[in-house]
Write a protein that holds these residues in place. Structure first.
Motif, PDB file in Angstrom:
ATOM      1  N   PRO A 513       0.826  -1.210   0.000  1.00 21.42           N
ATOM      2  CA  PRO A 513       0.000   0.000   0.000  1.00 21.42           C
ATOM      3  C   PRO A 513       0.861   1.260   0.000  1.00 21.42           C
ATOM      4  O   PRO A 513       2.037   1.228   0.365  1.00 21.42           O
ATOM      5  N   SER A 514       0.243   2.366  -0.400  1.00 22.11           N
ATOM      6  CA  SER A 514       0.944   3.648  -0.453  1.00 22.11           C
ATOM      7  C   SER A 514       0.057   4.722   0.155  1.00 22.11           C
ATOM      8  O   SER A 514      -1.053   4.971  -0.318  1.00 22.11           O
ATOM      9  N   ALA A 515       0.593   5.395   1.205  1.00 22.09           N
ATOM     10  CA  ALA A 515      -0.150   6.478   1.842  1.00 22.09           C
ATOM     11  C   ALA A 515      -0.301   7.663   0.904  1.00 22.09           C
ATOM     12  O   ALA A 515      -1.319   8.362   0.918  1.00 22.09           O
ATOM     13  N   VAL A 516       0.703   7.884   0.050  1.00 22.78           N
ATOM     14  CA  VAL A 516       0.641   9.000  -0.894  1.00 22.78           C
ATOM     15  C   VAL A 516      -0.508   8.789  -1.885  1.00 22.78           C
ATOM     16  O   VAL A 516      -1.310   9.687  -2.152  1.00 22.78           O
ATOM     17  N   VAL A 517      -0.591   7.580  -2.408  1.00 27.82           N
ATOM     18  CA  VAL A 517      -1.670   7.263  -3.346  1.00 27.82           C
ATOM     19  C   VAL A 517      -3.022   7.377  -2.662  1.00 27.82           C
ATOM     20  O   VAL A 517      -3.996   7.884  -3.236  1.00 27.82           O
TER      21      VAL A 517
END
Length: 879
Positions: A513-517
């Motif tokens: 997962p990506s917090a930015v995305v």
């Protein structure tokens, strides 16, 4: 010097100067008379031969002037002069056909032009039956009368241009009736030309498109599909482009029958066959040639390049008895087209490819990408030699002969089914089949071009050793639905582009997962999450570049179960989709009599399970388990599978893990309705009287409801040796609510050789007429018997359309028309107003913000609806 002047109504000064200094003037008698040419200097232009001989007899320095009607190079004298070795100078004029098109302001670059001077009028008639725009140079006995007679019933328009270019020229636009009147009155002045048009000259449809080839009405426009591509310009699937080479009246009739059977309008290529075939070769996916087989072969021989790119060609003989695939049988689709054509014309498809002749599946026709030694492996299969099947991916295969199997002993060739790019064990001749088993999830920066996206995809696949040909779909976030780079990539790959909403993607458990995305698009993953959202196994986690991410998943291999309705039993009422499902099946199951009906359609190598009555549970379980084993299964049943048949118990038993398709058939109720006439023309009920699976009290409740509702009622399973009271009980209930004269009919063995029909009334009908293979229809209070022209008695339940006024039912209350009813506005009909009002309640707009409709314009004034007034108006419309 020889100078040829074109003439269209004007004797020019240049023409007069040349004539004055000429030793010989050649032209029509009226031209020569108008110029005052002396007898010793004139040569009347009838046949050109005498004129050429006289010119050749003159000294080389002698001046000769030739005056020819219209354009002398268009069906004119220049060709013959050049063939005789003469080298004239030419001063042209518009041709009479060109002037005729100009007179009605109609472009003629897409017209077919025919001269009856050099031949009969038959060619013009044949071409005008097909082509929308034909210009005809007429001759005595070969003009408008012959055109009108030959084109009767084709609803053509005729532009008749008489003495065009002269002071007394006359231009008339005639429909078919007016043209017949002109012919009958002999109201024609020679010389004249005729334009034969499918549309009136003022109709925009007659203008046509700018063609690439002159005279070509088939040239594609900028938005039209092009051959060799499976999609339309908008990315949707398209049907193949089919062209027909027409060279006779019989071919015209066959072409029309083929169009009707195929449900398409094919492109027609009339006129010289060699030119038409060459033209169609570059414009069509499939070509139907109505020439002889040898002639077609000679014409296309220089055009052949590759079976992967050449169009399929089918030759149809003059009598329409045979449809012969000449080239492109498999890859080009000619074999399938030949079969459809033979069905349309009542002929025979002469399919000579070995796989088709022997019922062996063609390895290059499974719908998957392939590579390897197709011819060698196919040859081994046909020869009965041992061929091993290796499946990395256990998707269904078509039925294969007994010599082709997994774990085959001492194989001489292999068939490998895999989504891997590199395959081991190719020591033997092999065909590698790449099923569409992979999905690709991608995310990217806005505006990313297709090239870096494709580079990332190919690099990711290569690193994992996966085949690009096995990719079946490109997936992403819904905010990327209009991302041009991703759309172009899907189009290049020829796969579906599908997007998912943020909440769906956010619900997937992804490894990276990506917090930015998540902050940007509302989900922590796009590429990996979209793969999982598609139900695929994530086999290649996220790879990324500065502009994009990519992940790859594999769709679980699933067998396919087709529950196939066979209809009433007659082969011509068996749906083509059902035929294909049976032919593609590796496992066929069903009640033994039903299996016997279609045994000839089952391919060699397929396993068959035919069981007796009472074994429904066993054969249903067997069909499901065979599909779970990775097979293509056809589970056959009579009539329609969803009506008192096997679709319901199959779905109830559970079909998790397999693909299920229900293929409809003509159910017995519809078959007997057609046999009887139109008993189901109004509201009706269908009730099974079998209490083996339903409580009898519940059945009686349903019969009583149908009787009270005055519904036409069809009884399935009306009577057997162990169920004799059910039908009399049901008829007794009907008699409580229907007059004794109510029509009642029985049909047994519908659409079979033993078919029997009994038409009676509720008072006279006898239950003992009915057996296990019978169905009974009880009419409503308005059902009547009528008589057809051949004396047959037919059963009809009137629909009582408002314009019929009780013509059959004698029901004199005239129904209301839709025109009499109040109409809802678009917003309320589509639910837009209530949805918008709800949104306004939660997020009110600023006072000065203009409200907008979905179409982008200001909202109309709100409409207040008085429900009481509407009800009153509605009732008034019904009275």
């Amino acid at each position: 010097m020889i100078r040829v002047h074109g003439y269209l109504g004007i004797l020019t000064e240049a023409m007069r100067r040349d004539v004055a200094g000429s030793a010989l003037v050649v032209g029509g008698r009226r031209h020569l008379d108008a110029l005052g040419i002396a007898e010793d200097r004139r040569q009347v232009l009838g046949l050109i031969g005498p004129a050429i001989e006289r010119i050749q007899a003159l000294p080389p320095e002698a001046m000769v002037t030739v005056i020819a009607s219209g354009d002398p190079m268009f069906f004119g004298v220049v060709r013959r002069m050049r063939q005789a070795g003469l080298r004239p100078q030419v001063i042209t004029a518009p041709s009479s056909l060109q002037a005729a098109f100009a007179a009605v302001a109609l472009p003629w670059d897409d017209a077919q032009l025919v001269s009856s001077h050099t031949g009969g009028i038959e060619s013009a008639i044949r071409i005008a039956r097909i082509h929308p725009k034909v210009g005809v140079l007429t001759a005595p006995g070969k003009g408008l009368p012959e055109l009108v007679a030959g084109l009767a019933g084709y609803h053509r328009y005729y532009v008749v241009a008489e003495r065009i270019g002269e002071a007394d020229q006359r231009i008339r636009v005639l429909d078919e009736e007016a043209a017949r009147a002109v012919v009958a009155a002999e109201d024609l002045t020679s010389p004249y030309v005729v334009l034969v048009l499918a549309h009136h000259p003022d109709d925009l449809a007659g203008i046509g498109v700018s063609p690439e080839l002159a005279g070509d009405a088939n040239t594609a426009g900028p938005e039209d599909p092009t051959p060799g591509c499976d999609t339309n310009p908008d990315g949707s699937d398209r049907v193949p482009i089919i062209g027909q080479i027409i060279n006779s009246d019989a071919a015209v009739a066959h072409a029309e029958a083929i169009d009707k059977a195929l449900g398409v309008v094919t492109r027609k290529y009339p006129g010289p066959a060699a030119a038409g075939l060459v033209e169609a070769w570059g414009q069509c996916d499939l070509i139907v040639s109505h020439l002889a087989l040898g002639a077609t072969t000679r014409i296309i021989a220089p055009l052949l390049a590759s079976k992967r790119t050449d169009p399929g060609v089918v030759v149809v003989d003059e009598a329409g008895r045979f449809a012969i695939p000449l080239v492109g049988g498999h890859v080009g689709g000619a074999n399938g087209l030949a079969r459809r054509i033979s069905e349309a014309l009542g002929g025979t498809a002469v399919v000579s490819t070995a796989t088709d002749s022997l019922g062996v599946p063609a390895l290059d026709q499974l719908g998957w990408a392939y590579r390897g030694e197709v011819a060698g492996v196919t040859g081994a299969i046909i020869a009965g030699r041992s061929v091993e099947v290796v499946r990395d991916y256990r998707c269904p295969l078509p039925p294969l002969p007994g010599n082709v199997a997994e774990g085959a002993a001492d194989p001489v060739a292999r068939i490998v089914v895999t989504d891997r790019s590199e395959v081991a064990g190719t020591d033997l001749p092999a065909v590698i089949l790449h099923p569409r088993s992979l999905v690709v999830g991608m995310g990217c920066n806005a505006g990313t071009d297709v090239e870096p996206l494709r580079e990332l995809l190919e690099a990711t696949l290569a690193e994992a050793g996966l085949a690009l040909d096995s990719v079946s779909a490109l997936l992403s976030h819904e905010v990327k639905a209009g991302e041009l780079g991703l759309i172009k990539l899907a189009h290049q790959l020829g796969v579906e582009y599908r997007t998912y909403p943020a909440e769906t993607l956010a619900g997937q458990d992804v490894p990276n997962p990506s917090a930015v995305v998540a902050r940007q698009v509302g989900t922590a993953s796009v590429s990996e999450a979209s793969v999982l959202a598609a139900g695929a196994e994530l086999i290649v986690p996220k790879h990324k570049t500065p502009v994009a991410t990519c992940a790859i998943g594999r769709i679980p291999a699933r067998g396919h179960l087709a529950i196939v309705g066979l209809g009433p039993g007659s082969r011509d009422l068996l749906a083509p989709r059902a035929v294909k499902a049976i032919q593609d099946a590796t496992f066929v199951a069903g009640y033994a009599p039903y299996v016997r009906q279609i045994r000839d359609l089952v391919r060699p190598g397929a396993e068959i399970l035919a069981t007796r009555m009472g074994t429904e549970e066993q054969r249903t379980e067997a069909a499901i388990e065979a599909a779970r084993g990775g097979n293509n299964v056809a589970f056959v049943c009579g009539g329609d599978p969803a009506i008192y048949a096997m679709a319901s118990p199959t779905l109830e038993m559970g079909t998790d893990g397999i693909d299920v398709q229900v293929i409809p058939g003509i159910t017995a109720e519809l078959a007997i309705s057609a046999i009887l006439g139109a008993p189901l023309g109004h509201d009706h009920a269908t009730i099974s009287l079998s209490d083996l699976h339903t409580d009898w009290d519940l059945i009686l409740k349903r019969v009583r409801a149908a009787a009270e509702g005055d519904l036409v009622t069809t009884f399935y399973n009306p009577r057997s040796r162990t169920r004799t009271h059910q039908l009399p009980d049901a008829l007794a209930i009907m008699a409580e609510h229907r007059p004794a004269s109510t029509p009642v009919a029985m049909v047994s063995h519908a659409e079979r050789r033993q078919q029997e029909i009994i038409m009676s009334t509720l008072a006279e009908f006898r239950p003992e007429w009915v057996g296990m293979t019978s169905m009974v229809v009880v009419g409503s209070s308005t059902t009547r018997y009528v008589t057809s022209g051949d004396g047959r008695q037919l059963m009809v339940t009137p629909r009582d359309y408002h314009w019929m006024d009780g013509a059959v039912s004698a029901h004199k209350q005239k129904n209301y028309s839709h025109r009499d009813l109040p109409r809802a506005d678009d917003a309320s009909y589509l639910g837009q107003r209530s949805a918008r009002q709800g949104a306004e309640q939660t997020a009110p707009q600023a006072a000065d913000a203009p409200q907008r409709t979905d179409a982008g314009g200001p909202d109309p004034e709100p409409m207040v609806v008085d429900s009481g007034a509407r009800l009153a108006q509605s009732q008034e419309g019904r009275s």
